[in-house]
Motif scaffolding. Structure first.
Motif, PDB file in Angstrom:
ATOM      1  N   MET A  97     -26.137 -28.022  11.694  1.00 49.83           N
ATOM      2  CA  MET A  97     -24.734 -27.599  11.621  1.00 49.83           C
ATOM      3  C   MET A  97     -24.130 -28.010  10.282  1.00 49.83           C
ATOM      4  O   MET A  97     -23.273 -27.320   9.734  1.00 49.83           O
ATOM      5  CB  MET A  97     -23.946 -28.204  12.788  1.00 49.83           C
ATOM      6  CG  MET A  97     -24.249 -27.554  14.133  1.00 49.83           C
ATOM      7  SD  MET A  97     -23.107 -28.024  15.465  1.00 49.83           S
ATOM      8  CE  MET A  97     -23.530 -29.742  15.712  1.00 49.83           C
ATOM      9  N   GLY A  98     -24.591 -29.134   9.720  1.00 46.26           N
ATOM     10  CA  GLY A  98     -24.141 -29.534   8.385  1.00 46.26           C
ATOM     11  C   GLY A  98     -24.579 -28.536   7.335  1.00 46.26           C
ATOM     12  O   GLY A  98     -23.833 -28.216   6.401  1.00 46.26           O
ATOM     13  N   LEU A  99     -25.795 -28.019   7.490  1.00 47.17           N
ATOM     14  CA  LEU A  99     -26.295 -27.003   6.550  1.00 47.17           C
ATOM     15  C   LEU A  99     -25.464 -25.730   6.625  1.00 47.17           C
ATOM     16  O   LEU A  99     -25.325 -25.004   5.640  1.00 47.17           O
ATOM     17  CB  LEU A  99     -27.752 -26.664   6.868  1.00 47.17           C
ATOM     18  CG  LEU A  99     -28.818 -27.641   6.367  1.00 47.17           C
ATOM     19  CD1 LEU A  99     -30.193 -27.170   6.811  1.00 47.17           C
ATOM     20  CD2 LEU A  99     -28.767 -27.759   4.851  1.00 47.17           C
ATOM     21  N   LEU A 123     -16.766 -31.067  17.430  1.00 47.57           N
ATOM     22  CA  LEU A 123     -16.277 -30.322  18.579  1.00 47.57           C
ATOM     23  C   LEU A 123     -17.437 -29.751  19.387  1.00 47.57           C
ATOM     24  O   LEU A 123     -17.475 -29.865  20.622  1.00 47.57           O
ATOM     25  CB  LEU A 123     -15.355 -29.192  18.097  1.00 47.57           C
ATOM     26  CG  LEU A 123     -14.758 -28.293  19.188  1.00 47.57           C
ATOM     27  CD1 LEU A 123     -13.836 -29.094  20.092  1.00 47.57           C
ATOM     28  CD2 LEU A 123     -14.000 -27.130  18.551  1.00 47.57           C
ATOM     29  N   ILE A 124     -18.395 -29.141  18.684  1.00 52.02           N
ATOM     30  CA  ILE A 124     -19.548 -28.547  19.365  1.00 52.02           C
ATOM     31  C   ILE A 124     -20.364 -29.616  20.084  1.00 52.02           C
ATOM     32  O   ILE A 124     -20.796 -29.439  21.229  1.00 52.02           O
ATOM     33  CB  ILE A 124     -20.422 -27.777  18.348  1.00 52.02           C
ATOM     34  CG1 ILE A 124     -19.665 -26.550  17.847  1.00 52.02           C
ATOM     35  CG2 ILE A 124     -21.757 -27.376  18.975  1.00 52.02           C
ATOM     36  CD1 ILE A 124     -20.343 -25.807  16.730  1.00 52.02           C
ATOM     37  N   LEU A 157     -22.074 -32.222  25.095  1.00 51.61           N
ATOM     38  CA  LEU A 157     -22.177 -33.447  25.895  1.00 51.61           C
ATOM     39  C   LEU A 157     -21.510 -33.272  27.256  1.00 51.61           C
ATOM     40  O   LEU A 157     -22.057 -33.673  28.289  1.00 51.61           O
ATOM     41  CB  LEU A 157     -21.539 -34.616  25.137  1.00 51.61           C
ATOM     42  CG  LEU A 157     -21.687 -35.988  25.798  1.00 51.61           C
ATOM     43  CD1 LEU A 157     -23.156 -36.374  25.895  1.00 51.61           C
ATOM     44  CD2 LEU A 157     -20.920 -37.052  25.017  1.00 51.61           C
ATOM     45  N   VAL A 158     -20.327 -32.647  27.275  1.00 55.56           N
ATOM     46  CA  VAL A 158     -19.612 -32.420  28.535  1.00 55.56           C
ATOM     47  C   VAL A 158     -20.432 -31.529  29.463  1.00 55.56           C
ATOM     48  O   VAL A 158     -20.600 -31.816  30.660  1.00 55.56           O
ATOM     49  CB  VAL A 158     -18.228 -31.783  28.263  1.00 55.56           C
ATOM     50  CG1 VAL A 158     -17.600 -31.304  29.569  1.00 55.56           C
ATOM     51  CG2 VAL A 158     -17.315 -32.780  27.565  1.00 55.56           C
ATOM     52  N   LEU A 159     -20.976 -30.431  28.903  1.00 55.82           N
ATOM     53  CA  LEU A 159     -21.785 -29.512  29.716  1.00 55.82           C
ATOM     54  C   LEU A 159     -23.029 -30.199  30.262  1.00 55.82           C
ATOM     55  O   LEU A 159     -23.417 -29.991  31.418  1.00 55.82           O
ATOM     56  CB  LEU A 159     -22.188 -28.289  28.870  1.00 55.82           C
ATOM     57  CG  LEU A 159     -21.051 -27.344  28.488  1.00 55.82           C
ATOM     58  CD1 LEU A 159     -21.554 -26.253  27.551  1.00 55.82           C
ATOM     59  CD2 LEU A 159     -20.435 -26.720  29.736  1.00 55.82           C
ATOM     60  N   GLU A 160     -23.626 -31.041  29.425  1.00 61.47           N
ATOM     61  CA  GLU A 160     -24.843 -31.727  29.859  1.00 61.47           C
ATOM     62  C   GLU A 160     -24.542 -32.720  30.982  1.00 61.47           C
ATOM     63  O   GLU A 160     -25.310 -32.843  31.936  1.00 61.47           O
ATOM     64  CB  GLU A 160     -25.483 -32.438  28.679  1.00 61.47           C
ATOM     65  CG  GLU A 160     -26.866 -32.953  29.026  1.00 61.47           C
ATOM     66  CD  GLU A 160     -27.656 -33.381  27.811  1.00 61.47           C
ATOM     67  OE1 GLU A 160     -27.098 -33.362  26.702  1.00 61.47           O
ATOM     68  OE2 GLU A 160     -28.817 -33.768  27.979  1.00 61.47           O
ATOM     69  N   ILE A 161     -23.426 -33.425  30.863  1.00 63.75           N
ATOM     70  CA  ILE A 161     -23.060 -34.389  31.916  1.00 63.75           C
ATOM     71  C   ILE A 161     -22.774 -33.654  33.229  1.00 63.75           C
ATOM     72  O   ILE A 161     -23.103 -34.124  34.314  1.00 63.75           O
ATOM     73  CB  ILE A 161     -21.847 -35.233  31.470  1.00 63.75           C
ATOM     74  CG1 ILE A 161     -22.279 -36.197  30.357  1.00 63.75           C
ATOM     75  CG2 ILE A 161     -21.261 -36.016  32.638  1.00 63.75           C
ATOM     76  CD1 ILE A 161     -21.149 -36.967  29.723  1.00 63.75           C
ATOM     77  N   LEU A 162     -22.162 -32.452  33.126  1.00 63.96           N
ATOM     78  CA  LEU A 162     -21.844 -31.672  34.323  1.00 63.96           C
ATOM     79  C   LEU A 162     -23.091 -31.105  34.991  1.00 63.96           C
ATOM     80  O   LEU A 162     -23.241 -31.140  36.208  1.00 63.96           O
ATOM     81  CB  LEU A 162     -20.882 -30.534  33.965  1.00 63.96           C
ATOM     82  CG  LEU A 162     -19.438 -30.944  33.636  1.00 63.96           C
ATOM     83  CD1 LEU A 162     -18.640 -29.736  33.148  1.00 63.96           C
ATOM     84  CD2 LEU A 162     -18.770 -31.563  34.865  1.00 63.96           C
ATOM     85  N   PHE A 163     -24.016 -30.561  34.163  1.00 68.90           N
ATOM     86  CA  PHE A 163     -25.156 -29.831  34.730  1.00 68.90           C
ATOM     87  C   PHE A 163     -26.479 -30.594  34.655  1.00 68.90           C
ATOM     88  O   PHE A 163     -27.410 -30.303  35.394  1.00 68.90           O
ATOM     89  CB  PHE A 163     -25.294 -28.474  34.023  1.00 68.90           C
ATOM     90  CG  PHE A 163     -24.091 -27.593  34.220  1.00 68.90           C
ATOM     91  CD1 PHE A 163     -23.888 -26.963  35.444  1.00 68.90           C
ATOM     92  CD2 PHE A 163     -23.164 -27.411  33.202  1.00 68.90           C
ATOM     93  CE1 PHE A 163     -22.774 -26.148  35.631  1.00 68.90           C
ATOM     94  CE2 PHE A 163     -22.051 -26.606  33.389  1.00 68.90           C
ATOM     95  CZ  PHE A 163     -21.845 -25.980  34.605  1.00 68.90           C
TER      96      PHE A 163
END
Length: 342
Positions: free
Chosen positions: A293-295, A304-305, A310-316
């Motif tokens: 993403m830096g590239l 933000l991404i 991280l939120v999606l991973e914790i949920l699913f």
């Protein structure tokens, strides 16, 4: 022979998978010769070591939100020592030991605190360390912003890299040697984590994490084992910082940043907290994603991404990627092995 038969034949255990990864790691510099990608791989090795240190503390039921403090202590202590004539090997080990001693001191003060209170104390400690290093003018003059020459023979002028304040390590002469230095340090850190978790100490850590009161009734010395966890974890973090400072040619109070405190948490949770392979998979995926993403020119956007992922991973995937990897390998191999890919 089908893919399933092939996997069933050769996928004896997670140990064979780790052996295969070590062999790939040893051969990788023969395939990837570009300095940019070499640096990304070395950064990944660094984050694997750092995340493994954080994971070991979490394995004992303790939380740190300021693990960058121990990373920075290891980096600064080793740099000061090496600049003053201590050999690099002794400087790195002493830097790691300094981080461990500070970790022990902080652990003695905080050992009776609950997880999140302990996390807040470590978070505050990292901020304090950054402020202290910023305010100590003698360190600022000698260390802050000093580029560290590490003896890349003939490729750099030492006077442009800090002059008399630079670190000169004639044993390190190429990026490939740095690759293997970090590679073997990473393998050693993972192996040490494995040995600790599978030992009597590791069983005590797990008992404390699962039910502290019950562990105490069974005769586990809670305070003693929590302090042992703090010492081992902070030694590993200090070791990673002590190795990274000369490789990066530069060290300043930014090493105590929130970014460095939260990266091992994100990487470990993404891979699988409490497992040996979790920090490895998490650091591999998150660091490569971060650098890519830096590239693409992202700066704030990638934060933000990363947060959304991280939120999606914790949920699913609340247990991280490791259970998913095991499920896929079991399905391909047609087995239901109990040998968890720790």
């Amino acid at each position: 022979m089908t893919v399933r038969e092939l996997v069933s034949k050769y996928a004896v255990s997670s140990y064979s998978a780790y052996l295969l990864l070590v062999m790939i790691g040893l051969a990788l510099p023969l395939v990837i010769t570009d300095d940019f990608y070499n640096r990304i791989i070395i950064l990944t090795f660094f984050y694997i070591m750092f995340s493994t240190s954080w994971n070991l503390l979490a394995y004992s039921g303790q939380a740190s939100l300021g693990h960058a403090a121990f990373l920075g202590i290891g980096g600064f202590a080793s740099t000061i020592l090496i600049i003053n004539g201590v050999t690099p090997v002794l400087g790195v080990l002493t830097g790691a030991l300094a981080a461990s001693m500070v970790g022990l001191f902080l652990g003695i003060i905080c050992v009776r605190l609950k997880e999140w209170f302990l996390g807040l104390v470590t978070f505050g400690f990292a901020i304090i360390m950054a402020a202290v290093v910023n305010e100590l003018s003698v360190f600022i003059e000698a260390i802050n912003g000093v580029l560290i020459a590490v003896g890349l023979s003939g490729s750099m002028d030492p006077h442009m890299l800090g002059g008399s304040l630079g670190i000169y390590s004639p044993d390190i002469v190429s990026r490939a040697q740095y690759y293997y230095l970090f590679f073997f340090a990473m393998v050693g850190t993972i192996l040490a984590s494995h040995l600790v978790i599978r030992s009597k100490i590791g069983f005590a850590f797990a008992a404390i994490r699962e039910n502290q009161a019950e562990a105490g009734m069974m005769g586990v010395d809670i305070t003693r084992y929590k302090l042992i966890a703090f010492m081992i974890s902070t030694f590993m973090a200090g070791f990673a910082g002590a190795l990274f400072a000369p490789y990066n040619y530069f060290i300043n109070p930014e090493i105590f940043s929130i970014h460095n405190s939260f990266m091992p948490i994100i990487m470990t949770i993404s891979g699988g907290i409490g497992t040996i392979g979790g920090p490895v998979i998490g650091a591999l995926v998150i660091n490569i994603l971060w650098e890519q993403m830096g590239l693409w020119g992202m700066s704030i956007d990638r934060l933000l991404i990363l947060g959304v992922i991280l939120v999606l991973e914790i949920l699913f995937l609340p247990k991280g990627l490791m259970p998913l990897i095991k499920k896929i390998t079991d399905k391909v191999a047609g087995t239901t092995s109990r040998d968890m890919p720790l």
